[in-house]
Design a protein around this motif. Structure first.
Motif, PDB file in Angstrom:
ATOM      1  N   LEU A 107      34.982 -22.568  10.002  1.00  0.00           N
ATOM      2  CA  LEU A 107      36.044 -22.489  10.992  1.00  0.00           C
ATOM      3  C   LEU A 107      36.943 -21.286  10.670  1.00  0.00           C
ATOM      4  O   LEU A 107      36.767 -20.614   9.650  1.00  0.00           O
ATOM      5  CB  LEU A 107      36.864 -23.787  10.998  1.00  0.00           C
ATOM      6  N   SER A 108      37.890 -21.065  11.542  1.00  0.00           N
ATOM      7  CA  SER A 108      38.834 -19.958  11.332  1.00  0.00           C
ATOM      8  C   SER A 108      39.755 -20.255  10.162  1.00  0.00           C
ATOM      9  O   SER A 108      39.940 -21.411   9.755  1.00  0.00           O
ATOM     10  CB  SER A 108      39.655 -19.744  12.602  1.00  0.00           C
ATOM     11  N   ARG A 161      43.632 -21.050  17.807  1.00  0.00           N
ATOM     12  CA  ARG A 161      43.698 -22.369  17.184  1.00  0.00           C
ATOM     13  C   ARG A 161      45.035 -22.987  17.517  1.00  0.00           C
ATOM     14  O   ARG A 161      46.088 -22.429  17.208  1.00  0.00           O
ATOM     15  CB  ARG A 161      43.529 -22.236  15.671  1.00  0.00           C
ATOM     16  N   VAL A 217      37.600 -31.709   7.916  1.00  0.00           N
ATOM     17  CA  VAL A 217      37.951 -30.285   7.887  1.00  0.00           C
ATOM     18  C   VAL A 217      38.721 -30.022   6.599  1.00  0.00           C
ATOM     19  O   VAL A 217      39.754 -30.657   6.336  1.00  0.00           O
ATOM     20  CB  VAL A 217      38.797 -29.888   9.111  1.00  0.00           C
ATOM     21  N   ARG A 269      38.610 -22.114   6.728  1.00  0.00           N
ATOM     22  CA  ARG A 269      38.378 -23.558   6.694  1.00  0.00           C
ATOM     23  C   ARG A 269      36.900 -23.856   6.979  1.00  0.00           C
ATOM     24  O   ARG A 269      36.172 -23.038   7.543  1.00  0.00           O
ATOM     25  CB  ARG A 269      39.264 -24.274   7.713  1.00  0.00           C
ATOM     26  N   ASP A 284      34.151 -25.239  17.419  1.00  0.00           N
ATOM     27  CA  ASP A 284      34.527 -23.841  17.671  1.00  0.00           C
ATOM     28  C   ASP A 284      35.853 -23.733  18.400  1.00  0.00           C
ATOM     29  O   ASP A 284      36.535 -22.706  18.324  1.00  0.00           O
ATOM     30  CB  ASP A 284      33.430 -23.145  18.486  1.00  0.00           C
ATOM     31  N   ASP A 313      40.705 -27.173   4.193  1.00  0.00           N
ATOM     32  CA  ASP A 313      41.398 -25.887   4.196  1.00  0.00           C
ATOM     33  C   ASP A 313      41.583 -25.456   2.745  1.00  0.00           C
ATOM     34  O   ASP A 313      42.351 -26.077   1.989  1.00  0.00           O
ATOM     35  CB  ASP A 313      42.756 -26.027   4.885  1.00  0.00           C
ATOM     36  N   ASP A 361      38.271 -25.454  17.612  1.00  0.00           N
ATOM     37  CA  ASP A 361      39.251 -25.796  16.578  1.00  0.00           C
ATOM     38  C   ASP A 361      40.060 -27.037  16.932  1.00  0.00           C
ATOM     39  O   ASP A 361      41.286 -27.080  16.756  1.00  0.00           O
ATOM     40  CB  ASP A 361      40.197 -24.620  16.313  1.00  0.00           C
TER      41      ASP A 361
END
Length: 873
Positions: free
Chosen positions: A546-547, A856, A625, A550, A581, A627, A583
């Motif tokens: 992820l962006s 996001r 998720v 993450r 995608d 981070d 988010d």
């Protein structure tokens, strides 16, 4: 109760109803002499009749070699005993004349009958029976014809020199037809002869037993069935003639007849030599009465119900085949089960040849009868070790064109052949393998194609060489039924194998082929398909970058097995990637996935009502998720088992993620659970197949999993292998997906952030901050692209967003991410600017320079990010 008269010419008279003083009772015959001899030739039993015959007390002979009872001209009793035992070693029953030595030295020639029997345990011994009084060799009892003496006191077919018919000499004058003839004149004599002929030649088994239940008469039918002569059986009880529980039951019913119980019936009879007794007979026991109505003897009449017996045996064999054929998902084993059940109960040999399945799948097709037919010998069975089916299984077999096998496969039905059939003879001349298969003694052959659901799978051959009777139409029907059962099982096995292979291929293609390149987590995965015939299920896992550095982790389990479950899994995995995608937070993602399952269920609701077509209703999923900047993990689950977390100090616990409902139920919320994971923590995500073990309960399974996760390991692959080894002692009944991740952290030296005012003049300052940080990281070569990206994103935030505004740069090993946050929820979108437009080209430029970009959303505000690659090229 009186016995039958035993003197020649004696017949019953009305005065027999009340015995008079002048009437002399017939002498009581001595008991039969019986002894038991074990396999070593040692006497183990000695009866009273044996004592009377040879003079030895039981204490003198039991435990001694039986050979000492035998007389031999050379004086070598041991040699004679060895010869007798050697002659008797093969069959189940033996009879013959043997010279015996009396205790006082006299020599007796006796007709002996010996039965092999198995005592309690593995020891085999012989029961030896003799029913007549012995006579010293070379002597003739006074008043006894020489013909009687030769038989040890037993008359022959007619007593030599006495002029007395055999029926009277045998001690059964009451029932001897010629006795009636001599008493009632020539007409009666002719009638008596007819009666004697009828008794001897009756097409059934007839026998007469006296009041002591000893045999006095037996017709030709009984002699043929038991392979014994009347002289050999006379004076013996039925259990002594045929030692078998059926004989004991028959004798008990004969005793009931003598006691006035009337006729008795049995559905069994005495069998041939070596078989004891068998079904297929109907036995009737009737009393024989004198003119006064007194029961003097019992007549046994047995009729063979051959056709009824064969029909019942065929049906029993067909019923047994339903449980013995097709017990496994192995075509070769099923073919062998067909051969095993057919031999010896239907045929003396059997061979099963299967057509080779095409490599591309589908069903094999037989060649035309004008072309050779190639098969693989899959199963063989013969009653003989070196029988006609000595050809080993697994060898290739080529049947010539127009052979009976090729013709039967082309026509699709079985056929009967005898060895004189021209087609069979031509086949044997053309094919040496056929000559070996049929053998020189084979006289009857059946060829039956193996067909199921319109497909021809192979051919089964059956032959007879030991049994004299040839195959008939009912045998062919039975062979076709047995072969059809095997063919259906083989067809189902092959179809399931093809479907399993297709499902496995689909499942493997839908699962991640390689793990994506990302720096937040170290990851190892395992997938184990179910080991049952239910097939592959719909378990899956995924790792989605992820962006903001993450990573999303996904584990799911679709209800059902087979291709439909795999296809549904593929659709859901694609949907999860699409939603990731965007988010979306974990709870929102599961809500959208729940709606998708409801739509899929509605689309497939009209096909059928099985769980396989329910569009994934009941699917479970866990979405997490992580981070690496904040080291926080957000999770939500839909009916899925909770994940396990292991801290660096080795403590194992379940994460307290709220248990949402399985997907497809609708109307119920999902909740997100957040926790902070120290760097180096382990996360274990799995499907419920891992805990569904057959040999231990859930608590024991959890303890094993926790112990395996807590043990230190150098690699995550080792952790996965330890978990599976500890949890599984067999192939799983359900699919298992396992994902183990170790957390990493991006420290402050890899992240830079600046708060910016909402003023266009701050854009230049933002570019300066970015270039200075890139210089500190040694990334001057990407400064130009980064300046353009920062300038455009900050300008859009100032122009279209709301303060506060923040710029953040994240430096990973292979990527550089530029993020700009503002408090507005309005997301920018790319458009194509017209020729004279002053704006609209900034995001287009960002999209061309960055590897990927996006927006996001958070509870308040949004983050627009752009990611560029730091790898060469």
């Amino acid at each position: 109760m009186e016995r039958l008269p035993t003197h020649p010419g004696e017949r019953p008279h009305e005065s027999d109803a009340s015995p008079g003083p002048a009437r002399t009772a017939p002498p009581t015959p001595p008991p039969p002499a019986t002894a038991a001899v074990d396999a070593r030739g040692i006497v183990t039993e000695w009866s009273e009749g044996a004592r009377q015959l040879l003079g030895y007390l039981p204490s003198e002979i039991v435990g001694q070699p039986a050979a000492r009872l035998l007389a031999d001209d050379a004086g070598t009793a041991g040699t004679a005993g060895t010869a007798v035992l050697r002659d008797a070693a093969g069959p189940e029953r033996w009879s013959g004349t043997v010279a015996l030595r009396h205790r006082d030295g006299r020599r007796l020639r006796r007709e002996l009958l010996a039965h092999r029997r198995t005592a309690d345990g593995p020891v085999t011994e012989w029961l030896v029976v003799s029913a007549v009084t012995g006579t010293p060799e070379g002597q003739t009892p006074a008043g006894t014809p020489e013909g009687e003496a030769a038989g040890g006191g037993t008359p022959g077919n007619e007593a030599a020199g006495s002029g007395t018919p055999r029926s009277e000499a045998s001690g059964s004058g009451t029932y001897g037809s010629e006795a009636y003839g001599s008493a009632y004149g020539s007409e009666a004599a002719g009638s008596g002869r007819l009666g004697e002929w009828a008794f001897r030649q009756a097409p059934c088994v007839l026998a007469v037993f006296d009041a002591d239940l000893r045999l006095v008469r037996a017709n030709t039918g009984m002699e043929q069935v038991l392979s014994l002569t009347e002289d050999q059986m006379r004076g013996l009880r039925l259990p002594e003639i045929v030692p078998h529980p059926v004989s004991d039951e028959t004798e008990a019913k004969m005793r009931r007849v003598l006691e006035g119980g009337g006729p008795q019936h049995l559905r069994a009879g005495a069998g041939p030599a070596g078989t004891g007794a068998h079904d297929g007979w109907s036995t009737t026991l009737v009393p024989l009465k004198d003119p006064a109505g007194r029961v003097r003897a019992v007549c046994l009449a047995a009729h063979q119900r051959l056709q009824e017996h064969l029909a019942r045996q065929r049906m029993l064999l067909l019923s047994e085949a339903s449980t013995r054929i097709g017990t496994t998902a192995d075509s070769g084993r099923t073919a062998q089960e067909l051969a095993d059940i057919a031999v010896p109960r239907l045929a003396d040999f059997a061979a099963v040849d299967l057509l080779d399945a095409p490599r591309h799948g589908g069903e094999p097709s037989p060649a035309a009868p004008a072309r050779p037919l190639a098969t693989t010998r899959t199963a063989v069975r013969s009653v003989l070790d070196d029988g006609p089916t000595a050809c080993a299984a697994g060898t290739k077999t080529l049947y010539p064109a127009l052979s009976p096998v090729a013709r039967c496969l082309a026509q699709g039905h079985g056929a009967l052949y005898d060895t004189a059939d021209p087609d069979l003879l031509r086949w044997a001349r053309q094919d040496p393998g056929a000559a070996r298969l049929l053998g020189s003694e084979t006289h009857s052959v059946m060829v039956v194609p193996m067909r199921a659901h319109g497909a021809t799978l192979g051919v089964a051959l059956f032959g007879r060489h030991r049994r004299a009777e040839p195959f008939e139409a009912d045998d062919l029907w039975l062979a076709e039924e047995l072969t059809a059962k095997a063919a259906v099982s083989i067809h189902t096995t092959r179809r399931d194998s093809r479907e399993h292979t297709s499902t496995m291929t689909l499942q493997r293609s839908l699962l991640p082929q390689t793990l994506p390149d990302q720096g937040a987590l170290d990851i190892a995965t395992r997938y184990l398909p179910a080991g049952t015939r239910a097939g592959v299920g719909g378990d899956w896992f995924d790792v989605i970058p992820l962006s903001g550095a993450r990573v999303a982790l996904v584990v799911g389990d679709v209800v059902g097995h087979g291709i439909r479950a795999s296809a549904t899994m593929g659709r859901l995995r694609t949907a999860v990637r699409t939603l990731a995608d965007v988010d979306l937070p974990p709870d929102e993602l599961l809500t959208h996935l729940d709606d998708l399952v409801l739509h899929l269920s509605a689309e497939e609701g009209g096909t059928d009502d099985t769980a396989e077509s329910a569009g994934g209703i009941g699917t479970t999923c866990l979405y997490a998720v992580y981070d690496p900047v904040s080291r926080r993990c957000a999770l939500a689950r839909a009916g899925h088992p909770p994940p396990a977390a292991v801290t660096p100090d080795g403590a194992v616990r379940f994460l307290d993620v709220p248990a949402g409902p399985p997907l497809g139920l609708g109307g119920l919320p999902f909740e997100t659970f957040e926790t902070e994971l120290p760097e180096g923590s382990l996360l274990a995500l799995y499907t419920d197949g891992l805990l569904a073990a057959r040999d231990h309960d859930i608590d024991e399974a959890l303890d094993k999993m926790f112990a395996a996760l807590a043990r230190p390991a150098k690699t995550l692959d080792t952790v996965c292998d330890r978990v599976l080894t500890a949890m599984l002692t067999h192939r799983p009944d359900d699919d298992i997906a396992l994902l183990v991740a170790r957390t990493r952290a991006l420290h402050a030296d890899r992240v830079a952030a600046w708060d910016l005012a909402s003023d266009p003049a701050v854009v230049a300052r933002a570019r300066k901050h970015a270039t200075e940080q890139l210089t500190a990281w040694g990334l001057d070569d990407v400064a130009f692209i980064t300046e353009l990206t920062v300038s455009e994103l900050v300008t859009n935030a100032i122009r279209y967003g709301r303060p506060p505004i923040q710029l953040r740069l994240i430096h990973e090993d292979s990527t550089l991410t530029c993020e700009v946050f503002d408090s507005s929820s309005t997301a920018p979108h790319m458009r194509r600017a017209r020729t004279f437009d002053e704006g609209g080209r900034g995001l287009l430029l960002v999209g061309q320079l960055a590897r990927r970009w996006g927006t996001r959303h958070a509870l308040t505000g949004k983050t627009v990010w752009a990611e560029q690659s730091l790898s060469p090229g």
